[in-house]
Design an enzyme around this catalytic site. Structure first.
Site, PDB file in Angstrom:
ATOM      1  N   ARG A 153       0.838  -1.202   0.000  1.00 28.47           N
ATOM      2  CA  ARG A 153       0.000   0.000   0.000  1.00 28.47           C
ATOM      3  C   ARG A 153       0.872   1.251   0.000  1.00 28.47           C
ATOM      4  O   ARG A 153       2.016   1.230   0.421  1.00 28.47           O
ATOM      5  CB  ARG A 153      -0.922   0.017   1.220  1.00 28.47           C
ATOM      6  CG  ARG A 153      -1.995  -1.062   1.214  1.00 28.47           C
ATOM      7  CD  ARG A 153      -2.864  -0.977   2.459  1.00 28.47           C
ATOM      8  NE  ARG A 153      -2.052  -1.092   3.673  1.00 28.47           N
ATOM      9  CZ  ARG A 153      -1.676  -0.072   4.433  1.00 28.47           C
ATOM     10  NH1 ARG A 153      -2.045   1.170   4.124  1.00 28.47           N
ATOM     11  NH2 ARG A 153      -0.951  -0.270   5.502  1.00 28.47           N
TER      12      ARG A 153
ATOM     13  N   LYS B 105      -8.105  -3.151   1.922  1.00 33.64           N
ATOM     14  CA  LYS B 105      -8.000  -2.195   3.018  1.00 33.64           C
ATOM     15  C   LYS B 105      -8.881  -0.967   2.796  1.00 33.64           C
ATOM     16  O   LYS B 105      -9.250  -0.275   3.751  1.00 33.64           O
ATOM     17  CB  LYS B 105      -6.549  -1.781   3.220  1.00 33.64           C
ATOM     18  CG  LYS B 105      -5.681  -2.905   3.791  1.00 33.64           C
ATOM     19  CD  LYS B 105      -6.277  -3.516   5.062  1.00 33.64           C
ATOM     20  CE  LYS B 105      -5.378  -4.575   5.665  1.00 33.64           C
ATOM     21  NZ  LYS B 105      -6.015  -5.250   6.841  1.00 33.64           N
TER      22      LYS B 105
ATOM     23  N   HIS C  31      -8.879  -4.958  13.705  1.00 35.66           N
ATOM     24  CA  HIS C  31      -7.808  -5.513  12.883  1.00 35.66           C
ATOM     25  C   HIS C  31      -7.184  -6.649  13.685  1.00 35.66           C
ATOM     26  O   HIS C  31      -6.206  -6.465  14.405  1.00 35.66           O
ATOM     27  CB  HIS C  31      -6.785  -4.419  12.575  1.00 35.66           C
ATOM     28  CG  HIS C  31      -5.777  -4.805  11.550  1.00 35.66           C
ATOM     29  ND1 HIS C  31      -4.497  -4.293  11.533  1.00 35.66           N
ATOM     30  CD2 HIS C  31      -5.846  -5.664  10.502  1.00 35.66           C
ATOM     31  CE1 HIS C  31      -3.838  -4.802  10.522  1.00 35.66           C
ATOM     32  NE2 HIS C  31      -4.618  -5.636   9.892  1.00 35.66           N
TER      33      HIS C  31
ATOM     34  N   SER D  25       2.808  -6.370  12.606  1.00 35.12           N
ATOM     35  CA  SER D  25       3.647  -7.306  11.870  1.00 35.12           C
ATOM     36  C   SER D  25       4.816  -7.793  12.732  1.00 35.12           C
ATOM     37  O   SER D  25       5.470  -7.003  13.413  1.00 35.12           O
ATOM     38  CB  SER D  25       4.185  -6.628  10.610  1.00 35.12           C
ATOM     39  OG  SER D  25       5.015  -7.498   9.885  1.00 35.12           O
TER      40      SER D  25
ATOM     41  N   LYS E   3       0.832 -12.943  15.219  1.00 35.88           N
ATOM     42  CA  LYS E   3      -0.635 -13.017  15.142  1.00 35.88           C
ATOM     43  C   LYS E   3      -1.104 -14.213  14.309  1.00 35.88           C
ATOM     44  O   LYS E   3      -1.962 -14.993  14.757  1.00 35.88           O
ATOM     45  CB  LYS E   3      -1.184 -11.717  14.552  1.00 35.88           C
ATOM     46  CG  LYS E   3      -2.706 -11.675  14.462  1.00 35.88           C
ATOM     47  CD  LYS E   3      -3.193 -10.340  13.925  1.00 35.88           C
ATOM     48  CE  LYS E   3      -2.804 -10.136  12.471  1.00 35.88           C
ATOM     49  NZ  LYS E   3      -3.468  -8.974  11.869  1.00 35.88           N
ATOM     50  N   THR E   4      -0.542 -14.363  13.109  1.00 39.12           N
ATOM     51  CA  THR E   4      -0.955 -15.461  12.237  1.00 39.12           C
ATOM     52  C   THR E   4      -0.548 -16.802  12.818  1.00 39.12           C
ATOM     53  O   THR E   4      -1.344 -17.753  12.856  1.00 39.12           O
ATOM     54  CB  THR E   4      -0.336 -15.288  10.833  1.00 39.12           C
ATOM     55  OG1 THR E   4      -0.775 -14.046  10.281  1.00 39.12           O
ATOM     56  CG2 THR E   4      -0.760 -16.421   9.914  1.00 39.12           C
TER      57      THR E   4
ATOM     58  N   ASP F  18      -7.788 -11.639   9.778  1.00 36.49           N
ATOM     59  CA  ASP F  18      -7.339 -10.238   9.688  1.00 36.49           C
ATOM     60  C   ASP F  18      -8.357  -9.180  10.102  1.00 36.49           C
ATOM     61  O   ASP F  18      -7.985  -8.217  10.753  1.00 36.49           O
ATOM     62  CB  ASP F  18      -6.887  -9.954   8.255  1.00 36.49           C
ATOM     63  CG  ASP F  18      -6.027  -8.711   8.148  1.00 36.49           C
ATOM     64  OD1 ASP F  18      -5.173  -8.489   9.026  1.00 36.49           O
ATOM     65  OD2 ASP F  18      -6.200  -7.952   7.184  1.00 36.49           O
TER      66      ASP F  18
ATOM     67  N   ARG G 256       2.759 -12.233  -0.985  1.00 33.46           N
ATOM     68  CA  ARG G 256       1.443 -12.547  -0.423  1.00 33.46           C
ATOM     69  C   ARG G 256       0.789 -13.719  -1.142  1.00 33.46           C
ATOM     70  O   ARG G 256       1.025 -13.957  -2.325  1.00 33.46           O
ATOM     71  CB  ARG G 256       0.524 -11.334  -0.550  1.00 33.46           C
ATOM     72  CG  ARG G 256       0.926 -10.139   0.300  1.00 33.46           C
ATOM     73  CD  ARG G 256       0.407 -10.250   1.709  1.00 33.46           C
ATOM     74  NE  ARG G 256       0.759  -9.093   2.518  1.00 33.46           N
ATOM     75  CZ  ARG G 256       0.240  -8.865   3.724  1.00 33.46           C
ATOM     76  NH1 ARG G 256      -0.642  -9.697   4.238  1.00 33.46           N
ATOM     77  NH2 ARG G 256       0.620  -7.807   4.411  1.00 33.46           N
TER      78      ARG G 256
END
Length: 538
Positions: A61, A202, A221, A239, A243-244, A258, A323
């Site tokens: 982004r 987003k 989020h 990041s 989290k993942t 997410d 990604r």
């Protein structure tokens, strides 16, 4: 479906869609979109059958080129500044007309989809793309309507993505050739000059962050999973915090990875798929993501090993932001529809490179609001040129760049949810360093972090004796199954206690300085949850 009076249609969306109704592929399935991408030489299949594409110049982004139209709808409601950059209606209208003229007669792909798994709060989104693989991304990341819903589909929001259209900053009023513009009055998102698909995802997340709090729904989020007895856990984190990794639990169902909303009595996913980072992806470490990269999946900006079509996931020569986009149904343990109960446990994940915060601590409601506003983690020395010691990163609500309203509005809504649901436990989890800062201490074992989270989810941690952290006042358990007691109190892990106290003051002071931006808008309850300097207490 959200009724028209809740989110009214703009008067000119229908006319625009009519102008763009020729030479349009509508609602194609994933296999056909992959075929069309290959036919146009816009992508390649890897050895596992996933579609690999390049997003070109932009591989992430561009926050400085993301705008919101400032008009009667938004002037007093948006938190204007470096995150939410204002743009005039005139500039938007001119760009819209130019983009429409640019694509007229060209091949387009149109898709009707939902954002929001809860029918009470979902919005209908129509997307227009200039490539089949961008439409494939929308097929995966948004929710496909049922056949019945398609028959009655009325678009409430439009995403108009034309990467080939470049703005002229001197004429068009943008910063540079690329742009992403949200118009809340006309219910449109314009994206030009960039093919990075995450701008679409987003953009709609920002829209929901603006709309849903008006109806008492907290947009978040975070990732979410569910146990066999229906208990839901939420995982917030910037990041690199895990989290993942930590939300991917083979014993629990994945609600989403997410974006979620918290209504009166439900947690619901905004999306229909996952957009996972795959740099250094390995089947042993992240088996669910690895297994999901198969026919139909979309891989962005990866490279093959020379002479093969096998992806080299450690290759960051294009970007570290490689990604994979795929439907949530590609995850074996996915819950569909992606809806769960009010959470039982909420985890704020931080990678504390200062070695100050405990591996896990329980938060009061006020502390939860404070740490939600802080959204803290740290970059470590050596990860970027010029970083020679831990660098703090604060992102309000763990996603400040997606918040149209002032962050305290979301923190206040979180506090309201917690007060209405006192059974919800909120935990601060440090996945970073202990026994010293980065370079001196050691990283907290993932095995121990998993054990602490499992103990919290199972309720075992509730049985522990807690003591207050001397600086942050969070409640630190003194024992936990599967974890050595010796690591639970961070000060005890440092050989030099005085050095720990100085480091704790350094981190506390950074929190205090960051909070100054929110102090005026924050309640006295949140202000009192700020950490205290140990030096001042002597």
């Amino acid at each position: 479906m959200v009724k028209e009076e809740k989110y009214p249609n703009p008067c000119n969306m229908r006319q625009l869609l009519h102008r763009l109704s020729n030479n349009v592929h509508i609602q194609l399935d994933a296999s056909r979109l992959v075929e069309q991408t290959l036919e146009r030489n816009q992508g390649t299949l890897n050895d596992r059958g996933a579609l690999c594409i390049s997003t070109g110049k932009f591989t992430g982004r561009s926050p400085k080129d993301r705008f919101i139209v400032k008009d009667e709808t938004t002037a007093a409601a948006v938190d204007w500044g470096d995150i939410n950059i204002p743009l005039s209606s005139e500039v938007f209208d001119n760009l819209l007309e130019k983009m429409t003229g640019f694509v007229e007669g060209k091949e387009l792909w149109k898709r009707h989809c939902h954002a929001g798994a809860d029918p009470a709060y979902r919005i209908n989104v129509t997307v227009i793309n200039t490539t089949p693989w961008a439409n494939l991304f929308c097929h995966h990341l948004f929710i496909d309507p049922t056949a019945t819903a398609l028959n009655d589909f009325e678009p409430e929001w439009l995403i108009f993505q034309v990467p080939e259209f470049l703005a002229d900053p001197l004429i068009d009023g943008t910063r540079q050739e690329n742009f992403s513009i949200i118009n809340f009055s006309k219910k449109m998102i314009l994206i030009g000059g960039t093919a990075y698909t995450g701008e679409m995802k987003k953009g709609i997340f920002s829209v929901l962050n603006f709309l849903l709090p008006q109806h008492g729904v907290l947009p978040m989020h975070c990732s979410a999973n569910e146990g066999s007895n229906g208990d839901v856990a939420l995982f917030f984190g910037l990041s690199g915090t895990g989290k993942t990794t930590l939300s991917a639990d083979p014993t629990r169902k994945l609600i989403g990875d997410d974006e979620h909303g918290w209504s009166q009595d439900l947690i619901f996913n905004f999306e229909g798929g996952c957009y996972a980072k795959c740099i250094n992806l390995h089947a042993d470490k992240e088996p669910q993501i690895y297994a999901a990269i198969r026919p139909g999946s979309l891989l962005e900006n990866t490279r093959f090993f020379d002479g093969t079509n096998i992806v080299n996931y450690s290759d960051s020569s294009i970007t570290e932001n490689t990604r994979a986009a795929y439907p949530i149904a590609y995850i074996d343990q996915a819950k569909i529809p992606s809806i769960g109960n009010t959470p039982s446990n909420i985890f704020f994940l931080t990678c504390d490179a200062f070695g100050v915060l405990p591996p896990i601590a329980k938060l009061t409601t006020a502390q939860a609001m404070y740490h939600f506003l802080s959204g803290y983690t740290a970059k470590v020395a050596g990860t970027e040129i010029g970083i020679t010691e831990p660098q703090t990163t604060f992102s309000a609500c763990f996603g400040k760049v997606f918040l149209p309203s002032h962050p305290t509005a979301y923190a206040t809504l979180l506090g309201k949810k917690l007060e209405e649901n006192p059974q919800v436990n909120v935990w601060l989890v440090n996945t970073g360093w202990t026994g010293g800062a980065y370079g001196a201490g050691e990283r907290i074992s993932l095995r121990y972090t998993r054990a602490l989270i499992q103990a919290a989810i199972s309720g075992q941690l509730q049985e522990a004796h807690f003591v207050k952290h001397p600086s942050f006042s969070v409640l630190v358990p003194q024992s936990c199954p599967g974890t050595p007691d010796s690591i639970l109190n961070p000060r005890d892990t440092w050989a030099d206690k005085e050095a720990y106290d100085k480091q704790a003051d350094k981190l506390a002071n950074l929190f205090i300085q960051n909070f100054e931006a929110y102090r005026e808008e924050a309640s006295e309850e949140i202000r009192q949850a700020s950490p205290k300097l140990l030096a001042a207490m002597i």
